[in-house]
Motif scaffolding. Structure first.
Motif, PDB file in Angstrom:
ATOM      1  N   VAL A   3       0.859  -1.254  -0.147  1.00 35.02           N
ATOM      2  CA  VAL A   3      -0.018  -0.026  -0.148  1.00 35.02           C
ATOM      3  C   VAL A   3       0.790   1.235   0.097  1.00 35.02           C
ATOM      4  O   VAL A   3       2.075   1.216   0.298  1.00 35.02           O
ATOM      5  N   VAL A   4       0.234   2.342  -0.484  1.00 33.05           N
ATOM      6  CA  VAL A   4       1.058   3.514  -0.269  1.00 33.05           C
ATOM      7  C   VAL A   4       0.239   4.493   0.750  1.00 33.05           C
ATOM      8  O   VAL A   4      -0.825   4.505   0.567  1.00 33.05           O
ATOM      9  N   LEU A   5       0.909   4.963   1.607  1.00 28.00           N
ATOM     10  CA  LEU A   5       0.288   5.868   2.620  1.00 28.00           C
ATOM     11  C   LEU A   5      -0.137   7.029   2.205  1.00 28.00           C
ATOM     12  O   LEU A   5       0.515   7.744   1.793  1.00 28.00           O
ATOM     13  N   LEU A   6      -1.340   7.460   2.813  1.00 22.46           N
ATOM     14  CA  LEU A   6      -1.622   8.688   2.468  1.00 22.46           C
ATOM     15  C   LEU A   6      -1.651   9.874   3.736  1.00 22.46           C
ATOM     16  O   LEU A   6      -1.832  10.937   3.518  1.00 22.46           O
ATOM     17  N   GLU A   7      -1.145   9.119   4.843  1.00 28.59           N
ATOM     18  CA  GLU A   7      -0.989  10.156   6.083  1.00 28.59           C
ATOM     19  C   GLU A   7       0.103   9.236   6.757  1.00 28.59           C
ATOM     20  O   GLU A   7       0.374   7.843   6.662  1.00 28.59           O
ATOM     21  N   ARG A   8       0.653   9.882   7.819  1.00 24.79           N
ATOM     22  CA  ARG A   8       1.519   9.219   8.777  1.00 24.79           C
ATOM     23  C   ARG A   8       0.748   8.046   9.660  1.00 24.79           C
ATOM     24  O   ARG A   8      -0.147   8.495  10.035  1.00 24.79           O
ATOM     25  N   GLY A  16       3.473   8.999   1.449  1.00 26.49           N
ATOM     26  CA  GLY A  16       4.027   8.538   0.257  1.00 26.49           C
ATOM     27  C   GLY A  16       4.857   7.446   0.347  1.00 26.49           C
ATOM     28  O   GLY A  16       5.169   6.717  -0.647  1.00 26.49           O
ATOM     29  N   ASP A  17       5.111   6.691   1.584  1.00 25.95           N
ATOM     30  CA  ASP A  17       5.602   5.343   1.521  1.00 25.95           C
ATOM     31  C   ASP A  17       5.049   4.217   1.083  1.00 25.95           C
ATOM     32  O   ASP A  17       3.700   4.144   1.339  1.00 25.95           O
ATOM     33  N   VAL A  18       5.739   3.383   0.464  1.00 21.48           N
ATOM     34  CA  VAL A  18       5.161   2.438   0.030  1.00 21.48           C
ATOM     35  C   VAL A  18       5.522   1.235   0.814  1.00 21.48           C
ATOM     36  O   VAL A  18       6.727   0.979   0.968  1.00 21.48           O
ATOM     37  N   ARG A  38      -3.974   1.063  -2.185  1.00 20.95           N
ATOM     38  CA  ARG A  38      -3.286  -0.333  -2.878  1.00 20.95           C
ATOM     39  C   ARG A  38      -2.262   0.303  -3.758  1.00 20.95           C
ATOM     40  O   ARG A  38      -2.348   1.169  -4.597  1.00 20.95           O
ATOM     41  N   ALA A  39      -1.044  -0.411  -3.800  1.00 24.56           N
ATOM     42  CA  ALA A  39      -0.041   0.149  -4.379  1.00 24.56           C
ATOM     43  C   ALA A  39       0.009  -0.298  -5.788  1.00 24.56           C
ATOM     44  O   ALA A  39       0.997  -1.215  -6.256  1.00 24.56           O
ATOM     45  N   THR A  40      -1.013  -0.169  -6.540  1.00 22.78           N
ATOM     46  CA  THR A  40      -0.992  -0.495  -7.967  1.00 22.78           C
ATOM     47  C   THR A  40      -0.513   0.728  -8.723  1.00 22.78           C
ATOM     48  O   THR A  40      -0.223   1.683  -8.465  1.00 22.78           O
ATOM     49  N   VAL A  46      -2.041   8.103  -9.493  1.00 24.47           N
ATOM     50  CA  VAL A  46      -3.103   9.061  -8.902  1.00 24.47           C
ATOM     51  C   VAL A  46      -2.460   9.870  -7.823  1.00 24.47           C
ATOM     52  O   VAL A  46      -2.530  11.002  -7.416  1.00 24.47           O
ATOM     53  N   PHE A  47      -1.712   9.026  -6.954  1.00 24.54           N
ATOM     54  CA  PHE A  47      -1.138   9.531  -5.517  1.00 24.54           C
ATOM     55  C   PHE A  47      -0.081  10.868  -6.128  1.00 24.54           C
ATOM     56  O   PHE A  47      -0.127  11.750  -5.384  1.00 24.54           O
ATOM     57  N   GLU A  48       0.738  10.319  -6.964  1.00 25.71           N
ATOM     58  CA  GLU A  48       1.655  11.436  -7.502  1.00 25.71           C
ATOM     59  C   GLU A  48       1.071  12.645  -7.911  1.00 25.71           C
ATOM     60  O   GLU A  48       1.517  13.776  -7.702  1.00 25.71           O
ATOM     61  N   ALA A  49      -0.128  12.435  -8.782  1.00 25.02           N
ATOM     62  CA  ALA A  49      -0.632  13.672  -9.025  1.00 25.02           C
ATOM     63  C   ALA A  49      -1.394  14.283  -8.053  1.00 25.02           C
ATOM     64  O   ALA A  49      -1.622  15.772  -8.006  1.00 25.02           O
ATOM     65  N   GLN A  50      -1.761  13.877  -6.843  1.00 22.75           N
ATOM     66  CA  GLN A  50      -2.650  14.482  -5.985  1.00 22.75           C
ATOM     67  C   GLN A  50      -1.670  14.729  -4.582  1.00 22.75           C
ATOM     68  O   GLN A  50      -2.176  15.198  -3.638  1.00 22.75           O
TER      69      GLN A  50
END
Length: 195
Positions: A3-8, A16-18, A38-40, A46-50
């Motif tokens: 998964v890629v984290l959206l918060e600490r 941003g950590d996977v 999910r780290a797809t 999407v994460f990098e854009a937002q």
């Protein structure tokens, strides 16, 4: 599951950590609470854009939590409960009770923000940790007592249970001394013995 984290997330990582986590933890906690994606390949794009918006949203939430922390840190809340002579509560004080006491005082804390490993089951002043944000935690005190008078005495540092036992011991000694000096047995000693 990756998964890629959206918060600490404590003991896991920052924005941003996977990271790799167990499937159940991801499905039941991180994903429903929007703490991770999910780290797809599509989700990473999407994460990098937002990312800037996510970081800004997190910073705003952190600053709001810090404002609340200034008002709450080190404060004490009184909770009145019934208890036995030894200080054992008839029931317990849980996170919901603490959140209700804070709400009655005019502040707002969610019960899931209160870190309470085990419910409080004894009278006294207890320190609790409250996590207002992933990066903001405070400590507050909960004064559990049988009455407001007892809460005031506990807040002054008095051990109410020990004081009660001492008062009972002194009363018992006074009663025993009264009996020896002519209390209950005095009338019998003055009366003539009849067989």
């Amino acid at each position: 599951m990756k998964v890629v984290l959206l918060e600490r997330v404590e003991n896991l990582g920052t924005i941003g950590d996977v990271v790799g986590v167990k499937d159940g933890f991801a499905r039941n906690y991180l994903l429903p609470r929007h703490k991770a994606l999910r780290a797809t390949a599509a989700n990473l794009k999407v994460f990098e854009a937002q990312k800037e918006q996510i970081v800004a949203r997190n910073a705003a939430a952190k600053s709001a939590a810090e404002k609340s922390a200034e008002a709450l840190d080190g404060s004490t809340y009184v909770i009145i409960r019934q208890a036995g002579d030894t200080g054992q509560l008839y029931g317990s004080v849980n996170a919901r009770d603490v959140a209700d006491a804070i709400a009655e005082a005019g502040s707002k804390v969610e019960r899931n923000q209160i870190v309470l490993d085990t419910p409080i089951k004894t009278l006294g002043v207890h320190s609790l940790k409250v996590r207002l944000h992933a990066e903001v935690a405070i400590t507050l005190s909960v004064n559990v007592a049988r009455s407001q008078d007892e809460a005031d005495r506990q807040a002054a540092g008095e051990n109410v249970i020990a004081s009660q036992f001492e008062e009972d011991r002194l009363a018992d000694e006074a009663a025993a001394a009264d009996m020896l000096e002519g209390g209950a047995g005095a009338a019998m000693a003055d009366a003539p013995y009849e067989a």
